[in-house]
Design a protein around this motif. Sequence first.
Motif, short mmCIF file in Angstrom:
data_model
loop_
_atom_site.label_atom_id
_atom_site.label_comp_id
_atom_site.label_asym_id
_atom_site.label_seq_id
_atom_site.Cartn_x
_atom_site.Cartn_y
_atom_site.Cartn_z
N ARG A 202 10.00 27.12 14.46
CA ARG A 202 9.75 25.75 14.92
C ARG A 202 10.44 25.49 16.25
O ARG A 202 9.88 24.80 17.11
N ALA A 203 11.65 26.00 16.42
CA ALA A 203 12.36 25.79 17.68
C ALA A 203 11.63 26.48 18.84
O ALA A 203 11.62 25.98 19.97
N ASP B 134 7.70 24.51 18.62
CA ASP B 134 7.63 23.04 18.54
C ASP B 134 9.05 22.48 18.60
O ASP B 134 9.57 21.95 17.62
N PRO B 135 9.71 22.57 19.74
CA PRO B 135 11.11 22.14 19.81
C PRO B 135 11.32 20.64 19.57
O PRO B 135 12.36 20.23 19.08
N ASN B 136 10.32 19.83 19.87
CA ASN B 136 10.46 18.38 19.68
C ASN B 136 9.96 17.91 18.32
O ASN B 136 10.06 16.73 18.01
N ARG B 137 9.40 18.83 17.55
CA ARG B 137 8.86 18.53 16.21
C ARG B 137 7.83 17.40 16.27
O ARG B 137 7.85 16.47 15.49
N ASP B 138 6.92 17.49 17.23
CA ASP B 138 5.91 16.44 17.38
C ASP B 138 4.49 16.91 17.06
O ASP B 138 3.53 16.19 17.28
#
Length: 104
Positions: free
Chosen positions: A63-64, A67-71
Amino acid sequence: MQLFPEKAGAIQRVAIVGGGLYFLAWAAARFLAQHKRRAAEAAQSAADVAEYQEYKRELDAIRAKHDPNRDLNDPTSISPEYQAALTALHDKHQDMLARKFGPR
């Protein structure tokens, strides 16, 4: 007892002792089987906890990276690389996930 009435008391004692020994052997075998099953379940549970922690670390790393911003809440906006990495991770830990959360 009808064949040997003079030995009826001894025959009854032997039958009672034999039945008691059979019951004790049955109870011991059942207890040992349950103990072995519970020990195996406890060991599997401990292994699942360790594997789940590893799974979470790998998932957080994926995920990091993607998608680092988890959006990315919409599954259609996920890149094929991210989808492939998630699928590979889930396939790798499929047995543990099925035991922990049930089948897919």
